[in-house]
Design an enzyme around this catalytic site. Structure first.
Site, PDB file in Angstrom:
ATOM      1  NE  ARG A 113     -28.190  12.557  -4.972  1.00  0.00           N
ATOM      2  CZ  ARG A 113     -29.280  13.154  -5.452  1.00  0.00           C
ATOM      3  NH1 ARG A 113     -30.465  12.706  -5.114  1.00  0.00           N
ATOM      4  NH2 ARG A 113     -29.188  14.190  -6.243  1.00  0.00           N
ATOM      5  N   GLY A 114     -23.276  12.675  -4.415  1.00  0.00           N
ATOM      6  CA  GLY A 114     -22.418  12.706  -5.593  1.00  0.00           C
ATOM      7  C   GLY A 114     -21.066  12.071  -5.329  1.00  0.00           C
ATOM      8  N   GLY A 115     -20.510  12.361  -4.171  1.00  0.00           N
ATOM      9  CA  GLY A 115     -19.198  11.823  -3.838  1.00  0.00           C
ATOM     10  C   GLY A 115     -19.231  10.324  -3.633  1.00  0.00           C
ATOM     11  CD  GLU A 172     -14.932  18.443   2.433  1.00  0.00           C
ATOM     12  OE1 GLU A 172     -16.131  18.119   2.538  1.00  0.00           O
ATOM     13  OE2 GLU A 172     -14.545  19.608   2.336  1.00  0.00           O
ATOM     14  CB  CYS A 231     -17.508  21.461   3.897  1.00  0.00           C
ATOM     15  SG  CYS A 231     -15.915  22.218   3.585  1.00  0.00           S
ATOM     16  CD  GLU A 267     -22.908  19.164   4.837  1.00  0.00           C
ATOM     17  OE1 GLU A 267     -22.757  18.096   4.187  1.00  0.00           O
ATOM     18  OE2 GLU A 267     -22.161  20.148   4.715  1.00  0.00           O
TER      19      GLU A 267
END
Lengths: 482, 482
Positions: B207-209, B228, B265, B352
């Site tokens: 969401r942030g990326g 990423e 990740c 994820e």
């Protein structure tokens, strides 16, 4: 030209996906042979292709003959490049228990094709940036099937070129689906949003390219979009050069800005000269002797007329030569303003005018010249005519290389050779992908992505990463370059 | 942590622009020396940095000690790579009157730094993906000043690391402005939209990326954004491997998915096993013996709790081991569903879950396995435990390598070595830039762009492109590779 129907487009996409899996695994020598077969077939069909191109583009036969030769040369150069395998960038790190940050597993990395690519043809190079042009050649060379969105400016040429290309590729053993022609704006918009398409490549207008870029970036899963959108290509004449060879510079500039009716993305659209130089008058004199000529099509003619009219109507701009008559075939037109005005309000004075017009910008001194150059956005090219020992030159070259993909010392930016060192790109709005080129062998890089394999038995690795190096590609091994 | 005020941010950006011009022209040996000085200073400050990291991240000391070693190793590896000059990709095409498409001018191409880069620190690697982590190291190595947006999860560590890094760089001769710490979400959003910033690099949530990617793509002049964002990292156990070494696989998987409280990740979040295998029960047994542990911070704990609860509440999912209790420190948790359910509705089952949870997916046969694998979106990694001669293996590796940046045969994806062949990237949503890596020496490529120089006198060319090759970098000359 009939728009590609949705069901047909869907079938073409499925075929491209199937072809991608085949392309990925076939030896590089086969891929190179397909490209050479395509080049041969296009050369062999020249007598049919050239008259179609002449009729639909209004470009003269000698130019088109040269452009077709460039196009097939390009396919063959990519074939040679493919065969070397260097573009795969194969890197092998053997397992290393003593690696500085802790034991390292066996890890091997190479570039693999992205998958089906959508390419938009340009109108101004009906061969070299169209159906079988640079984007198509570099995507195929990278191992990606191509869905080519035809330009409506040369529909019959597009269809014939596509048929020759596709037939040659498949006759040489390439899988069905390796290349398809797509027609219509709607089909293009569908393509760039389809999950099966992995990248887009485009040469054309800022408006059209930005719209497609926005669609590519706005997807649920964004994909790379390589748009070559436009450039003003500033050319600088230093005080030294203006004093030493004004006539030669004026002649070169007049020839470059009017070449092909100014319909090149590398047309030098701004000429920065020292105030008081005789260069502008000499350019105006030469342009005055040139006749008007038809442009590629009515839409480009209208766009040129509007852009030129707006520029000529700007209160700080005067017309030195040529004509802004919207009803005549455009004659090369020269306008003039000052560097101070460019610095004060760059956008309207530095925007691209696609067609045979250029703006002379007169600067008072070197500081004003540098300020004016800094006012330019991203460019495909920037040119300097100077003397090597002039004080302003290093700062000028630095400032231009921050803004342009190709920096010329002398000469003119029209005429873009296809070679290993070519760079046809630049910061936005020259392109939407600053790290890439759409001309030259490095154009393949746009359609590849890296994959690393960790701990695979040799037999399960792709051939370029095996210890025996069966494809004989350059391999960087444990940090040592080939 | 005090948010960086707009005026201060503006000054930092101006300083970064000034530093970029200096970095571009200084010899590579100097740039390498700055990176080594930074590594030494960080190592020397370990006794102060490690307790701060331990306190703010809740990660155990041995892990943090190893991570700091990784971080300074990384800086030194980039220093070595910078010194070779190979990353400049210098290409020289001498003028050639007989070039196949017509006379070729002298043309020379190399990669140059983009300019100031904005980097967002991650919470889960307070050293290796934070202030002095991989994005910072690779941007500095490429010659780009860095504006580092601190992660609020470890503010005091960020401030101290930044001070040590900046002081070491400038003491070694790097220009002021080469590195700056920026604090606060608003400052980050300002940065990615500022015309002085030429690229963004981010490791964090989808969401942030994605929000930052959208800002970067939506600028008037879009810039590259290397995000990423996340990955489920499917791991496949073939029928052969399940029969041959179920206990070994179960132990390895349980260790990898629970390592660092699942906060990687590259955590393997899905394990595909043949129906009827004993692997899931063996994994559940091992996980049942593990205690809960605190996560990095409350926000990550809350996000984990919500994602896990949603997955566990899915009607086709059952809990095999662990706990979905939102109030306890999370214990490793194992869930189960079938491949048919994944194929029917992939999104909720393959997304994820950041934390110590994993989903076992049982498949009936190889066809169902391949269908399930095809249902996954882009991944950082994909792992296969199999026998080399099993029939499904080639198709499985092909399918996984189409979706992942790194494909493992045996072993587990946690633990990402920093080396020449490393690839830490993949198709969206693993990253926003499929052609790039954020770990390994190739990470530098993200912060470079090509410039070609046409017809320049030798003395005016950048040193790496001169005939005398004063910096002794690899040069590709007239098509011949070094």
């Amino acid at each position: 030209m009939t728009d590609t129907a949705p069901a047909e487009l869907d079938a073409l996409l499925d075929a491209a996906v199937a072809a991608a899996a085949v392309l990925r695994d076939r030896p590089l020598t086969e891929r190179a042979a397909w490209l050479r077969a395509a080049a041969e077939a296009l050369d062999a069909d020249a007598e049919a292709l050239l008259p179609l191109a002449e009729e639909e583009s209004h470009l003269p036969r000698p130019r088109l003959t040269g452009e077709l030769a460039r196009t097939t040369f390009q396919l063959r150069l990519f074939a040679d490049e493919v065969e070397t395998g260097a573009f795969l960038d194969a890197v092998i790190d053997h397992a290393d228990p003593d690696w500085g940050m802790g034991p390292r597993p066996d890890l091997r990395r190479m570039l693999v094709p992205l998958g089906p690519v959508a390419v938009w043809a340009a109108s101004n190079f009906p061969f070299a940036f169209s159906v079988a042009g640079g984007d198509t050649a570099s995507a195929l060379a990278a191992g990606c099937p191509v869905l080519l969105v035809a330009h409506p400016g040369h529909p019959r040429l597009s269809e014939r070129t596509a048929r020759v290309l596709r037939d040659a590729l498949t006759a040489a053993g390439a899988p069905d689906g390796v290349f398809a022609l797509v027609e219509g704006q709607d089909a293009g918009r569908t393509l760039i949003q389809d999950p099966r398409v992995t990248a887009g490549a485009f040469t054309g207008s800022l408006r059209g390219g930005r719209a497609l870029f926005d669609l590519a970036a706005g997807r649920e899963a964004p994909i790379p979009f390589y748009g070559e959108l436009g450039s003003t290509n500033p050319a600088v004449v230093t005080r030294g050069a203006a004093g030493a060879r004004a006539a030669e510079i004026a002649e070169g500039f007049a020839g470059s800005m009017s070449l092909g009716v100014g319909q090149f993305c590398t047309k030098p659209g701004v000429l920065l000269v020292p105030a008081g130089s005789e260069v502008p008058a000499l350019v105006a004199e030469r342009l005055g002797a040139m006749a008007g000529a038809p442009m590629l099509n009515g839409r480009i003619r209208d766009g040129y007329g509007q852009a030129l009219e707006a520029l000529a109507a700007h209160e700080v701009v005067e017309v030195l030569a040529g004509s802004v008559d919207p009803d005549a075939d455009p004659a090369p037109t020269l306008l003039r303003t000052s560097a101070a005005e460019v610095v004060a309000d760059p956008r309207p004075l530095t925007a691209e005018v696609f067609g045979p017009a250029a703006l002379v910008v007169e600067y008072a001194d070197d500081a004003e010249l540098l300020d004016a150059v800094r006012a330019f956005e991203g460019q495909l090219t920037a040119t300097v005519h100077g003397e090597p020992d002039e004080q302003v030159v290093p700062a000028l070259l630095d400032t231009l290389s921050e803004r342009a993909g190709r920096v010329l010392w002398g000469g003119w930016p029209t005429g873009v050779t296809v070679s290993y060192a070519q760079q046809h790109g630049g910061p936005y709005p020259a392109t939407t992908a600053v790290g890439t080129t759409s001309v030259g062998t490095a154009a393949m890089e746009r359609f590849l992505r890296p994959v690393a394999y960790q701990g695979l038995p040799d037999a399960l690795l792709p051939p370029p990463l095996r210890d025996g190096n069966p494809w004989a590609v350059p391999q960087r091994i444990d940090g040592t370059r080939p």
